[in-house]
Design a protein around this motif. Structure first.
Motif, PDB file in Angstrom:
ATOM      1  N   THR A  67       0.858  -1.184   0.000  1.00  0.00           N
ATOM      2  CA  THR A  67       0.000   0.000   0.000  1.00  0.00           C
ATOM      3  C   THR A  67       0.891   1.229   0.000  1.00  0.00           C
ATOM      4  OG1 THR A  67      -1.687  -1.230   1.225  1.00  0.00           O
ATOM      5  CG2 THR A  67      -1.915   1.174   1.127  1.00  0.00           C
ATOM      6  N   PHE A  68       1.181   1.707  -1.194  1.00  0.00           N
ATOM      7  CA  PHE A  68       2.141   2.796  -1.402  1.00  0.00           C
ATOM      8  C   PHE A  68       1.782   4.011  -0.546  1.00  0.00           C
ATOM      9  CE2 PHE A  68       5.271   5.147  -3.665  1.00  0.00           C
ATOM     10  CZ  PHE A  68       4.734   6.364  -4.040  1.00  0.00           C
ATOM     11  N   SER A  69       0.526   4.320  -0.440  1.00  0.00           N
ATOM     12  CA  SER A  69       0.076   5.542   0.234  1.00  0.00           C
ATOM     13  C   SER A  69       0.296   5.506   1.745  1.00  0.00           C
ATOM     14  CB  SER A  69      -1.389   5.802  -0.070  1.00  0.00           C
ATOM     15  OG  SER A  69      -2.186   4.713   0.356  1.00  0.00           O
ATOM     16  N   ASP A  70       0.767   4.383   2.276  1.00  0.00           N
ATOM     17  CA  ASP A  70       1.003   4.268   3.716  1.00  0.00           C
ATOM     18  C   ASP A  70       2.420   4.657   4.133  1.00  0.00           C
ATOM     19  OD1 ASP A  70      -1.016   1.293   4.507  1.00  0.00           O
ATOM     20  OD2 ASP A  70      -1.545   3.418   4.257  1.00  0.00           O
ATOM     21  N   TYR A  71       3.312   4.866   3.171  1.00  0.00           N
ATOM     22  CA  TYR A  71       4.730   4.951   3.484  1.00  0.00           C
ATOM     23  C   TYR A  71       5.391   6.256   3.052  1.00  0.00           C
ATOM     24  CZ  TYR A  71       4.517  -0.051   4.382  1.00  0.00           C
ATOM     25  OH  TYR A  71       4.204  -1.286   4.880  1.00  0.00           O
ATOM     26  N   TYR A  72       6.351   6.697   3.897  1.00  0.00           N
ATOM     27  CA  TYR A  72       7.321   7.685   3.479  1.00  0.00           C
ATOM     28  C   TYR A  72       8.166   7.055   2.364  1.00  0.00           C
ATOM     29  CZ  TYR A  72       7.734  11.820   6.572  1.00  0.00           C
ATOM     30  OH  TYR A  72       7.580  13.040   7.193  1.00  0.00           O
ATOM     31  N   MET A  73       8.566   7.877   1.399  1.00  0.00           N
ATOM     32  CA  MET A  73       9.414   7.404   0.305  1.00  0.00           C
ATOM     33  C   MET A  73      10.622   8.321   0.158  1.00  0.00           C
ATOM     34  SD  MET A  73       8.031   4.632  -0.855  1.00  0.00           S
ATOM     35  CE  MET A  73       8.986   4.431  -2.366  1.00  0.00           C
ATOM     36  N   ASN A  74      11.687   7.768  -0.392  1.00  0.00           N
ATOM     37  CA  ASN A  74      12.968   8.470  -0.456  1.00  0.00           C
ATOM     38  C   ASN A  74      13.645   8.317  -1.815  1.00  0.00           C
ATOM     39  OD1 ASN A  74      13.893   8.983   2.695  1.00  0.00           O
ATOM     40  ND2 ASN A  74      12.574   7.188   2.464  1.00  0.00           N
ATOM     41  N   TRP A  75      14.511   9.279  -2.114  1.00  0.00           N
ATOM     42  CA  TRP A  75      15.467   9.158  -3.212  1.00  0.00           C
ATOM     43  C   TRP A  75      16.872   9.202  -2.624  1.00  0.00           C
ATOM     44  CZ3 TRP A  75      14.346   7.710  -8.022  1.00  0.00           C
ATOM     45  CH2 TRP A  75      13.043   7.912  -8.515  1.00  0.00           C
ATOM     46  N   ILE A  76      17.691   8.297  -3.088  1.00  0.00           N
ATOM     47  CA  ILE A  76      19.088   8.182  -2.669  1.00  0.00           C
ATOM     48  C   ILE A  76      19.910   7.995  -3.938  1.00  0.00           C
ATOM     49  CG2 ILE A  76      20.747   6.749  -1.389  1.00  0.00           C
ATOM     50  CD1 ILE A  76      17.249   6.144  -0.423  1.00  0.00           C
ATOM     51  N   ARG A  77      21.116   8.532  -3.959  1.00  0.00           N
ATOM     52  CA  ARG A  77      21.963   8.331  -5.130  1.00  0.00           C
ATOM     53  C   ARG A  77      23.344   7.840  -4.725  1.00  0.00           C
ATOM     54  NH1 ARG A  77      23.053  14.595  -7.203  1.00  0.00           N
ATOM     55  NH2 ARG A  77      24.389  15.244  -5.450  1.00  0.00           N
ATOM     56  N   GLN A  78      24.046   7.330  -5.726  1.00  0.00           N
ATOM     57  CA  GLN A  78      25.395   6.813  -5.509  1.00  0.00           C
ATOM     58  C   GLN A  78      26.230   7.106  -6.748  1.00  0.00           C
ATOM     59  OE1 GLN A  78      25.720   2.507  -4.824  1.00  0.00           O
ATOM     60  NE2 GLN A  78      27.348   2.910  -3.359  1.00  0.00           N
ATOM     61  N   ALA A  79      27.162   8.022  -6.619  1.00  0.00           N
ATOM     62  CA  ALA A  79      28.081   8.335  -7.710  1.00  0.00           C
ATOM     63  C   ALA A  79      28.987   7.136  -7.953  1.00  0.00           C
ATOM     64  CB  ALA A  79      28.896   9.569  -7.364  1.00  0.00           C
ATOM     65  N   PRO A  80      29.483   6.983  -9.154  1.00  0.00           N
ATOM     66  CA  PRO A  80      30.328   5.824  -9.471  1.00  0.00           C
ATOM     67  C   PRO A  80      31.509   5.689  -8.507  1.00  0.00           C
ATOM     68  CG  PRO A  80      29.729   6.970 -11.474  1.00  0.00           C
ATOM     69  CD  PRO A  80      29.236   7.816 -10.341  1.00  0.00           C
ATOM     70  N   GLY A  81      31.606   4.530  -7.866  1.00  0.00           N
ATOM     71  CA  GLY A  81      32.695   4.267  -6.942  1.00  0.00           C
ATOM     72  C   GLY A  81      32.601   4.980  -5.610  1.00  0.00           C
ATOM     73  N   LYS A  82      31.495   5.644  -5.348  1.00  0.00           N
ATOM     74  CA  LYS A  82      31.341   6.424  -4.117  1.00  0.00           C
ATOM     75  C   LYS A  82      30.261   5.835  -3.224  1.00  0.00           C
ATOM     76  CE  LYS A  82      34.339   9.455  -5.560  1.00  0.00           C
ATOM     77  NZ  LYS A  82      35.696   9.522  -4.928  1.00  0.00           N
ATOM     78  N   GLY A  83      30.013   6.502  -2.112  1.00  0.00           N
ATOM     79  CA  GLY A  83      29.037   6.030  -1.147  1.00  0.00           C
ATOM     80  C   GLY A  83      27.625   6.508  -1.443  1.00  0.00           C
ATOM     81  N   LEU A  84      26.720   6.131  -0.559  1.00  0.00           N
ATOM     82  CA  LEU A  84      25.325   6.504  -0.696  1.00  0.00           C
ATOM     83  C   LEU A  84      25.091   7.924  -0.195  1.00  0.00           C
ATOM     84  CD1 LEU A  84      23.814   3.194   0.730  1.00  0.00           C
ATOM     85  CD2 LEU A  84      23.984   3.859  -1.676  1.00  0.00           C
ATOM     86  N   GLU A  85      24.228   8.627  -0.888  1.00  0.00           N
ATOM     87  CA  GLU A  85      23.860   9.988  -0.497  1.00  0.00           C
ATOM     88  C   GLU A  85      22.347  10.111  -0.487  1.00  0.00           C
ATOM     89  OE1 GLU A  85      25.003  13.098  -3.207  1.00  0.00           O
ATOM     90  OE2 GLU A  85      24.563  14.698  -1.774  1.00  0.00           O
ATOM     91  N   TRP A  86      21.774  10.377   0.667  1.00  0.00           N
ATOM     92  CA  TRP A  86      20.339  10.620   0.756  1.00  0.00           C
ATOM     93  C   TRP A  86      20.029  11.970   0.125  1.00  0.00           C
ATOM     94  CZ3 TRP A  86      17.679  14.577   3.260  1.00  0.00           C
ATOM     95  CH2 TRP A  86      16.288  14.422   3.326  1.00  0.00           C
ATOM     96  N   LEU A  87      18.966  12.025  -0.675  1.00  0.00           N
ATOM     97  CA  LEU A  87      18.620  13.255  -1.381  1.00  0.00           C
ATOM     98  C   LEU A  87      17.346  13.921  -0.869  1.00  0.00           C
ATOM     99  CD1 LEU A  87      19.241  12.196  -5.086  1.00  0.00           C
ATOM    100  CD2 LEU A  87      20.811  13.375  -3.518  1.00  0.00           C
ATOM    101  N   SER A  88      16.296  13.104  -0.673  1.00  0.00           N
ATOM    102  CA  SER A  88      15.000  13.708  -0.393  1.00  0.00           C
ATOM    103  C   SER A  88      14.040  12.650   0.109  1.00  0.00           C
ATOM    104  CB  SER A  88      14.447  14.333  -1.678  1.00  0.00           C
ATOM    105  OG  SER A  88      13.190  14.946  -1.463  1.00  0.00           O
ATOM    106  N   ASP A  89      13.073  13.099   0.906  1.00  0.00           N
ATOM    107  CA  ASP A  89      11.980  12.202   1.260  1.00  0.00           C
ATOM    108  C   ASP A  89      10.663  12.961   1.237  1.00  0.00           C
ATOM    109  OD1 ASP A  89      12.435  11.857   4.930  1.00  0.00           O
ATOM    110  OD2 ASP A  89      11.966  13.604   3.700  1.00  0.00           O
ATOM    111  N   ILE A  90       9.584  12.177   1.209  1.00  0.00           N
ATOM    112  CA  ILE A  90       8.241  12.733   1.127  1.00  0.00           C
ATOM    113  C   ILE A  90       7.321  11.862   1.967  1.00  0.00           C
ATOM    114  CG2 ILE A  90       7.773  11.437  -1.015  1.00  0.00           C
ATOM    115  CD1 ILE A  90       6.048  13.851  -1.928  1.00  0.00           C
ATOM    116  N   SER A  91       6.478  12.501   2.745  1.00  0.00           N
ATOM    117  CA  SER A  91       5.568  11.765   3.607  1.00  0.00           C
ATOM    118  C   SER A  91       4.483  11.068   2.798  1.00  0.00           C
ATOM    119  CB  SER A  91       4.944  12.706   4.637  1.00  0.00           C
ATOM    120  OG  SER A  91       4.137  13.667   3.988  1.00  0.00           O
TER     121      SER A  91
END
Lengths: 108, 123
Positions: free
Chosen positions: B28-52
């Protein structure tokens, strides 16, 4: 630089125990989550909060918290545990999420 | 089964725009916070944004605030990331991820991830 600090690399002998740490001031207020990422794959949540292990994650993965440090412990490391491990939590403001820089685990 | 599938990545010139999509299924998609995260080549994870879950609360990392816009369509079970004024340093694999809500709606524990969509910013 990240507000959560991880050692860049850690190694462990096969079958031994290893602890991967994550340090940051925000960890005094917020729990950390831990992710395993194998090459070419999306991250996988392996532990979160005070004592939560997602379904399907082996019980050799456990977590703990003390002060400004969160730890992920692998008891009896296996060859398939060789991967990058990331922690995440809130940042110091509490408004945003942030990842640690990651720890590359080598199983010898 | 429970899954997220990203799309919309590609090659774009510096200063250009791109819209990423993330299709959710199996929960149930409408029940959850959702996020975007990115990872540059050879680098670590970077949180970008979330939405309720209702889109009433949105947060951005400083690196993308003012350039990226997160949105969702609960009727379509879809999450979006509109990216403008793209820079070479935005080159990365972009992941959408579900917040498990394990100990609160915005727990930071991302239990479901997509396979990612690659964005390359280059002239």
């Amino acid at each position: 630089s990240s507000e959560l600090t991880q050692d860049p690399a850690v190694s462990v002998a096969l079958g031994q125990t290893v602890r991967i740490t994550c340090q940051g001031d925000s960890l005094r207020l917020y729990y950390a989550s831990w992710y395993q990422q194998r090459p070419g794959q999306a991250p996988l949540l392996v532990f979160y909060g005070e004592k939560n292990r997602p379904s399907g994650i082996p019980d050799r993965f456990s977590g703990s918290n003390s002060g400004n440090t969160a730890s992920l412990t692998i008891t009896g490391a296996q060859a398939e545990d060789e991967a990058d491990y990331y922690c995440n939590s809130r940042d110091n403001s509490g408004d945003h999420l942030v990842f640690g820089g990651g720890t590359k685990l080598t199983v010898l | 089964q429970v899954q997220l599938v990203e799309s919309g990545g590609g090659l774009v010139k510096p200063g250009g725009s791109l819209r990423l999509s993330c299709a959710a299924s199996g929960f149930t998609f409408s029940d959850y916070y959702m996020n975007w995260i990115r990872q540059a080549p050879g680098k670590g994870l970077e949180w970008l944004s979330d939405i309720s879950s209702s889109a009433s609360a949105i947060s951005y990392a400083a690196s993308v605030k003012g350039r990226f816009t997160i949105s969702r369509d609960n009727a379509q079970n879809s999450l979006y990331l509109q990216m403008t004024s793209l820079r070479v340093e935005d080159t990365a694999m972009y992941y959408c991820a579900r917040d498990s809500g394990g100990y609160g709606p915005r727990s930071g524990a991302f239990d479901i991830w997509g396979q990612g969509t690659m964005v390359t910013v280059s002239s």
